[in-house]
Design a protein around this motif. Sequence first.
Motif, PDB file in Angstrom:
ATOM      1  N   GLY A   1       0.812  -1.210   0.000  1.00 43.03           N
ATOM      2  CA  GLY A   1       0.000   0.000   0.000  1.00 43.03           C
ATOM      3  C   GLY A   1       0.848   1.264   0.000  1.00 43.03           C
ATOM      4  N   VAL A   2       1.932   1.257   0.753  1.00 50.52           N
ATOM      5  CA  VAL A   2       2.830   2.415   0.791  1.00 50.52           C
ATOM      6  C   VAL A   2       3.442   2.662  -0.588  1.00 50.52           C
ATOM      7  N   ALA A   3       3.873   1.593  -1.249  1.00 52.53           N
ATOM      8  CA  ALA A   3       4.471   1.738  -2.573  1.00 52.53           C
ATOM      9  C   ALA A   3       3.471   2.315  -3.568  1.00 52.53           C
ATOM     10  N   VAL A   4       2.229   1.846  -3.526  1.00 56.91           N
ATOM     11  CA  VAL A   4       1.203   2.387  -4.417  1.00 56.91           C
ATOM     12  C   VAL A   4       0.905   3.844  -4.066  1.00 56.91           C
ATOM     13  N   GLY A   5       0.895   4.161  -2.757  1.00 50.88           N
ATOM     14  CA  GLY A   5       0.664   5.540  -2.348  1.00 50.88           C
ATOM     15  C   GLY A   5       1.715   6.483  -2.901  1.00 50.88           C
ATOM     16  N   PHE A   6       2.979   6.073  -2.850  1.00 50.17           N
ATOM     17  CA  PHE A   6       4.011   6.911  -3.442  1.00 50.17           C
ATOM     18  C   PHE A   6       3.930   6.898  -4.966  1.00 50.17           C
ATOM     19  N   GLY A   7       3.351   5.833  -5.528  1.00 47.92           N
ATOM     20  CA  GLY A   7       3.052   5.865  -6.954  1.00 47.92           C
ATOM     21  C   GLY A   7       2.059   6.968  -7.292  1.00 47.92           C
ATOM     22  N   PHE A   8       1.096   7.198  -6.395  1.00 51.13           N
ATOM     23  CA  PHE A   8       0.163   8.310  -6.568  1.00 51.13           C
ATOM     24  C   PHE A   8       0.910   9.636  -6.561  1.00 51.13           C
ATOM     25  N   LEU A   9       1.909   9.767  -5.704  1.00 47.08           N
ATOM     26  CA  LEU A   9       2.696  11.001  -5.653  1.00 47.08           C
ATOM     27  C   LEU A   9       3.649  11.117  -6.832  1.00 47.08           C
ATOM     28  N   THR A  10       3.674  10.084  -7.662  1.00 52.81           N
ATOM     29  CA  THR A  10       4.471  10.114  -8.883  1.00 52.81           C
ATOM     30  C   THR A  10       3.626  10.454 -10.097  1.00 52.81           C
ATOM     31  N   LYS A  11       2.468   9.778 -10.233  1.00 54.38           N
ATOM     32  CA  LYS A  11       1.619  10.025 -11.405  1.00 54.38           C
ATOM     33  C   LYS A  11       0.142   9.898 -11.078  1.00 54.38           C
ATOM     34  N   MET A  12      -0.193  10.186  -9.857  1.00 54.09           N
ATOM     35  CA  MET A  12      -1.564  10.291  -9.387  1.00 54.09           C
ATOM     36  C   MET A  12      -2.348   9.009  -9.609  1.00 54.09           C
ATOM     37  N   MET A  13      -3.589   9.108 -10.098  1.00 59.07           N
ATOM     38  CA  MET A  13      -4.513   7.977 -10.068  1.00 59.07           C
ATOM     39  C   MET A  13      -4.131   6.838 -10.999  1.00 59.07           C
ATOM     40  N   GLN A  14      -3.182   7.067 -11.887  1.00 59.00           N
ATOM     41  CA  GLN A  14      -2.709   5.972 -12.735  1.00 59.00           C
ATOM     42  C   GLN A  14      -2.115   4.852 -11.892  1.00 59.00           C
ATOM     43  N   ALA A  15      -1.543   5.208 -10.747  1.00 57.15           N
ATOM     44  CA  ALA A  15      -0.965   4.193  -9.860  1.00 57.15           C
ATOM     45  C   ALA A  15      -2.021   3.270  -9.287  1.00 57.15           C
ATOM     46  N   PHE A  16      -3.258   3.731  -9.167  1.00 56.81           N
ATOM     47  CA  PHE A  16      -4.305   2.941  -8.521  1.00 56.81           C
ATOM     48  C   PHE A  16      -4.865   1.843  -9.420  1.00 56.81           C
ATOM     49  N   LEU A  17      -4.475   1.813 -10.693  1.00 61.28           N
ATOM     50  CA  LEU A  17      -5.019   0.814 -11.609  1.00 61.28           C
ATOM     51  C   LEU A  17      -4.643  -0.617 -11.216  1.00 61.28           C
TER      52      LEU A  17
END
Length: 621
Positions: free
Chosen positions: A185-201
């Motif tokens: 979850g932390v890795a995906v959260g920082f993915g959001f801080l990289t390219k926003m909602m694309q990380a949530f896919l």
Amino acid sequence: MTTTLAAPGKRNPVHRKENSPPWVRPAVFGLLALTAVLYFWDLTASGFGNSFYAAAVQSGTQNVEAWLFGSLDSGNVLTVDKPPAALWVGTLFARIFGFSSFTVLAPQALMGVASVGLLYLTVRRVSGPVPGLLAGAGLALTPVAALMFRFNNPDALLVLLLIAAAYFTVRAVEKASPAWLALAGVAVGFGFLTKMMQAFLVLPAFALAYLVAAPTSLGKRLLHLLYAGLAVVVSAGWFVALVAIWPASTRPYIGGSTGDSLLELALGYNGLSRIFGGEGGAGGGGGGGFAGGGNTMFGGSSGLGRMFGASFGTEVSWLLPAALIGLVAGLWFTRRAARTDRTRAALLLWGGWLLVTGVVFSFMSGIVHPYYSVQLAPAIAAVVAISGHALWRGRANQAPRAVFGAMIAVTAVWSFVLLDRTPDWFPALRWVIVVLGLLVATAVVVGVPPLRKAVAVLAAASVLTLGIGTTAYAVDTAAQPHTGSIPTSGPATTSFGGGFGGGFGGGGRGGEDQTSSELTQLLASTTTKWAAATTGSQSAASLELASGKSVIGIGGWSGSDPAPTLAEFQQYVADHQISYYVDGGRGGGPSGGGSSDITEWVATNFTATTVGNQTVYDLTK
């Protein structure tokens, strides 16, 4: 047929280092070394790559607040239109080793090598070292990966973070570990801080794999997923909260948003408007304010065929048909396996990642670019490696042989189709691939004598057939320089490619945007807070990189962000904080909006002169 992939009622063993044959470690080091050569070779031929993000890195080396918020200019008028996680990494690298073309691009190459290594480790835990090596090589040699791991868009960090999240999820599934799942979850959260909602896919796939296969009760599985969801919210939300509570008057404007809000940017321009179309925001640093279906640079027509079409096909789809066949076959052959079967869990994880992301990219009506498909590359490589290896192990039975043969034949034929789109580039290669592929597929289906040498030769031929097309395209991609904001892979003979956008000099396959030496010297000699202002972030970025000084990109990417306002700009001029206004700048989309009033005010109140080939207004007089 369940025994093809896993014995019923038994969990697959975790493949540990002590169980590996002696050749594995040298093979892994060799894979990583060759990946490094591919991604670092002649890296600086691309100059600063995407000048938009390179200028933000330069600004971050000059001002800590610009580093924190991802400001385009060190004077902190406005930010780029993405969250700053990728800029945090790039700026740190440039602060340590100095700002240059190499230090701008090298972090992405390092992320590429790390992504290949981490994908190997993730697949290896489930299927062993051979599939791990194949998955790592498949990712490294995907053309869009060879492109984006040599380029300074945020996608390289996003892919690395999502692969890390997949690794943590695989570890979590092994022993129903809430700690490992929270790390995902932390890795995906920082993915959001990289390219926003694309990380949530990827979240539906990760949740499904854990919910199905974790060896604990349903209640605990649901509770662990809740913990992981909270980890996503906290790791993504802390920076959103920081921006929200920081006084707007003392921080840069959030580029691309309509209300100076990072959350609005995530939900609007970089969120729902990407999927459903519409304006959704004023900016657009990822590629301008154009609809997704307009042309190949913006995704072409939406629909199930988009990933195979002229825009995305040669970027990522070389092994996509094989991945889809292998995914369906793998799930079918494991349908009666134990709930905790880890091979099936891995197929759910990577296959879910592939399907959800692929469908979203295929049907997006807003802005979408071919290089987005790098997010599909790890999933495609992992599914092909896991399912192909399992089917190969079951080759004693006719059904697995037939499916594996189909994967090889379809890949060969599809490689022929993709290579035929550039008929003048190595024209014989497509014929070699299709002939070799059909021969190997036939041999697989018919079967070979159980002789060790015959089996080894057939296995090597199978891998060669699956990889030769994408390898050739990836190597040629790495040999080409890329600049602009929309890079594309493949040989220089492709009808679209290289880059899109730019400032005063434009973008493309060779070199960065050009600014005249006279204008560069003029701006470099200034001592004011901002050397100049111009319309649009891309134009400002070109001037910043040429002069090393801070330049205001009025209106952000498209020239329509309300920053700075006319009153703010007039105050900057009155306080002697800006030396020059450079006319002729532009953004990535339709110009005007918030920048037009400033342009008119400058033209009315100051005298134009020509410096080099540019019209310049001296704001100090």
